[in-house]
Design a protein around this motif. Structure first.
Motif, PDB file in Angstrom:
ATOM      1  N   MET A 171      16.446 -32.128 -73.331  1.00 43.24           N
ATOM      2  CA  MET A 171      16.263 -31.882 -71.895  1.00 43.24           C
ATOM      3  C   MET A 171      16.689 -30.144 -71.560  1.00 43.24           C
ATOM      4  N   GLU A 172      15.975 -29.576 -70.783  1.00 44.65           N
ATOM      5  CA  GLU A 172      16.444 -28.199 -70.460  1.00 44.65           C
ATOM      6  C   GLU A 172      16.381 -27.832 -68.937  1.00 44.65           C
ATOM      7  N   ILE A 173      17.244 -27.650 -68.195  1.00 48.41           N
ATOM      8  CA  ILE A 173      16.879 -27.147 -66.619  1.00 48.41           C
ATOM      9  C   ILE A 173      17.098 -25.607 -66.824  1.00 48.41           C
ATOM     10  N   LYS A 174      16.080 -25.103 -66.008  1.00 51.43           N
ATOM     11  CA  LYS A 174      16.407 -23.576 -65.777  1.00 51.43           C
ATOM     12  C   LYS A 174      16.544 -23.617 -64.256  1.00 51.43           C
ATOM     13  N   ARG A 175      17.780 -22.855 -63.954  1.00 48.84           N
ATOM     14  CA  ARG A 175      18.317 -22.732 -62.596  1.00 48.84           C
ATOM     15  C   ARG A 175      17.580 -21.636 -61.873  1.00 48.84           C
ATOM     16  N   ARG A 176      16.936 -21.854 -60.841  1.00 47.31           N
ATOM     17  CA  ARG A 176      16.403 -21.014 -59.879  1.00 47.31           C
ATOM     18  C   ARG A 176      17.182 -19.705 -59.821  1.00 47.31           C
ATOM     19  N   GLY A 177      16.417 -18.529 -60.233  1.00 45.04           N
ATOM     20  CA  GLY A 177      17.028 -17.376 -60.085  1.00 45.04           C
ATOM     21  C   GLY A 177      17.403 -16.722 -61.556  1.00 45.04           C
ATOM     22  N   THR A 178      17.305 -17.504 -62.643  1.00 47.10           N
ATOM     23  CA  THR A 178      17.769 -17.390 -63.890  1.00 47.10           C
ATOM     24  C   THR A 178      16.628 -16.750 -64.818  1.00 47.10           C
ATOM     25  N   VAL A 179      15.283 -16.968 -64.207  1.00 42.17           N
ATOM     26  CA  VAL A 179      14.181 -16.287 -64.936  1.00 42.17           C
ATOM     27  C   VAL A 179      13.662 -15.176 -64.132  1.00 42.17           C
ATOM     28  N   PRO A 180      13.638 -14.139 -64.295  1.00 40.04           N
ATOM     29  CA  PRO A 180      13.240 -12.920 -63.470  1.00 40.04           C
ATOM     30  C   PRO A 180      11.691 -12.854 -63.258  1.00 40.04           C
ATOM     31  N   THR A 181      11.461 -12.505 -61.782  1.00 33.75           N
ATOM     32  CA  THR A 181       9.833 -12.193 -61.469  1.00 33.75           C
ATOM     33  C   THR A 181       9.619 -11.083 -62.441  1.00 33.75           C
ATOM     34  N   ARG A 182       8.263 -11.138 -62.793  1.00 34.56           N
ATOM     35  CA  ARG A 182       7.803 -10.027 -63.628  1.00 34.56           C
ATOM     36  C   ARG A 182       6.362  -9.580 -63.198  1.00 34.56           C
ATOM     37  N   ARG A 183       6.217  -8.295 -63.125  1.00 39.53           N
ATOM     38  CA  ARG A 183       5.055  -7.574 -62.702  1.00 39.53           C
ATOM     39  C   ARG A 183       4.068  -7.792 -63.843  1.00 39.53           C
ATOM     40  N   VAL A 184       2.887  -8.201 -63.562  1.00 36.94           N
ATOM     41  CA  VAL A 184       2.070  -8.436 -64.955  1.00 36.94           C
ATOM     42  C   VAL A 184       1.218  -7.315 -65.377  1.00 36.94           C
ATOM     43  N   PRO A 185       0.842  -7.125 -66.494  1.00 36.82           N
ATOM     44  CA  PRO A 185       0.401  -5.966 -67.071  1.00 36.82           C
ATOM     45  C   PRO A 185      -0.983  -5.622 -66.505  1.00 36.82           C
ATOM     46  N   ALA A 186      -1.352  -4.366 -66.316  1.00 37.29           N
ATOM     47  CA  ALA A 186      -2.697  -3.760 -65.799  1.00 37.29           C
ATOM     48  C   ALA A 186      -3.857  -4.110 -66.648  1.00 37.29           C
ATOM     49  N   SER A 187      -3.318  -4.368 -67.911  1.00 33.36           N
ATOM     50  CA  SER A 187      -4.548  -4.777 -69.032  1.00 33.36           C
ATOM     51  C   SER A 187      -5.214  -5.810 -68.472  1.00 33.36           C
ATOM     52  N   TYR A 188      -4.691  -6.661 -67.945  1.00 32.70           N
ATOM     53  CA  TYR A 188      -5.276  -8.072 -67.572  1.00 32.70           C
ATOM     54  C   TYR A 188      -5.383  -8.284 -65.939  1.00 32.70           C
ATOM     55  N   PHE A 189      -4.980  -7.274 -65.523  1.00 28.48           N
ATOM     56  CA  PHE A 189      -5.084  -7.528 -63.721  1.00 28.48           C
ATOM     57  C   PHE A 189      -5.557  -6.108 -63.196  1.00 28.48           C
ATOM     58  N   THR A 190      -6.200  -6.479 -61.960  1.00 28.18           N
ATOM     59  CA  THR A 190      -6.157  -5.173 -61.065  1.00 28.18           C
ATOM     60  C   THR A 190      -5.339  -5.207 -59.869  1.00 28.18           C
ATOM     61  N   GLY A 191      -4.703  -4.259 -59.484  1.00 31.49           N
ATOM     62  CA  GLY A 191      -3.959  -4.090 -58.423  1.00 31.49           C
ATOM     63  C   GLY A 191      -2.648  -4.811 -58.835  1.00 31.49           C
ATOM     64  N   THR A 192      -1.621  -5.161 -57.758  1.00 30.68           N
ATOM     65  CA  THR A 192      -0.329  -5.567 -57.953  1.00 30.68           C
ATOM     66  C   THR A 192      -0.324  -7.077 -57.957  1.00 30.68           C
ATOM     67  N   VAL A 193       0.268  -7.515 -59.043  1.00 29.94           N
ATOM     68  CA  VAL A 193       0.554  -8.853 -59.194  1.00 29.94           C
ATOM     69  C   VAL A 193       1.683  -9.440 -59.830  1.00 29.94           C
TER      70      VAL A 193
END
Length: 132
Positions: A1-23
């Motif tokens: 079992m593994e618990i990932k606590r809130r806030g331990t995995v950072p939000t990331r901006r996705v690469p422009a190679s796969y998306f248009t705009g800010t995601v």
């Protein structure tokens, strides 16, 4: 079992190679083999969207906030909103993202086949996006 606590995995901006705009993405899970599940929370700023893409084992989207757009190749653009669930069959070419004036957040769930959960294709043009 593994618990990932809130806030331990950072939000990331996705690469422009796969998306248009800010995601932005917040990872939920990338399960280790033999499991195949991959899931992320994705927040699209107004006008932002994915490139065209497919999934070898399909994808489920659960829209949690805002209003957005979804299109399967060769079909009309659909408006999607909070509470909508979209099932995309394996190999179906599609894109999804926010409306031109609204954010849209969804949970994207897919399984990986031989380690691949998505096959990225060309970007959705401004003309394609504007057809709604």
């Amino acid at each position: 079992m593994e618990i990932k606590r809130r806030g331990t995995v950072p939000t990331r901006r996705v690469p422009a190679s796969y998306f248009t705009g800010t995601v932005w993405q917040d990872p939920i899970i990338e399960a280790p083999e033999p499991a195949r599940l991959r899931a992320v929370v994705v927040m699209f700023e107004p006008g932002a969207r994915t490139a065209w893409h497919t999934h070898p084992l399909g994808q489920t989207l659960y829209v949690t906030a805002g209003t957005g757009r979804f299109q399967t190749f060769g079909e009309p653009i659909q408006t999607i909103g909070a509470g909508d669930v979209i099932w995309i069959p394996p190999g179906e070419k599609h894109w999804h993202g926010a409306g031109p004036e609204t954010i849209m957040t969804h949970i994207a769930m897919q399984e990986a086949k031989d380690g691949v959960a998505v096959d990225w294709l060309e970007h959705v043009s401004e003309a394609e996006y504007a057809k709604a």
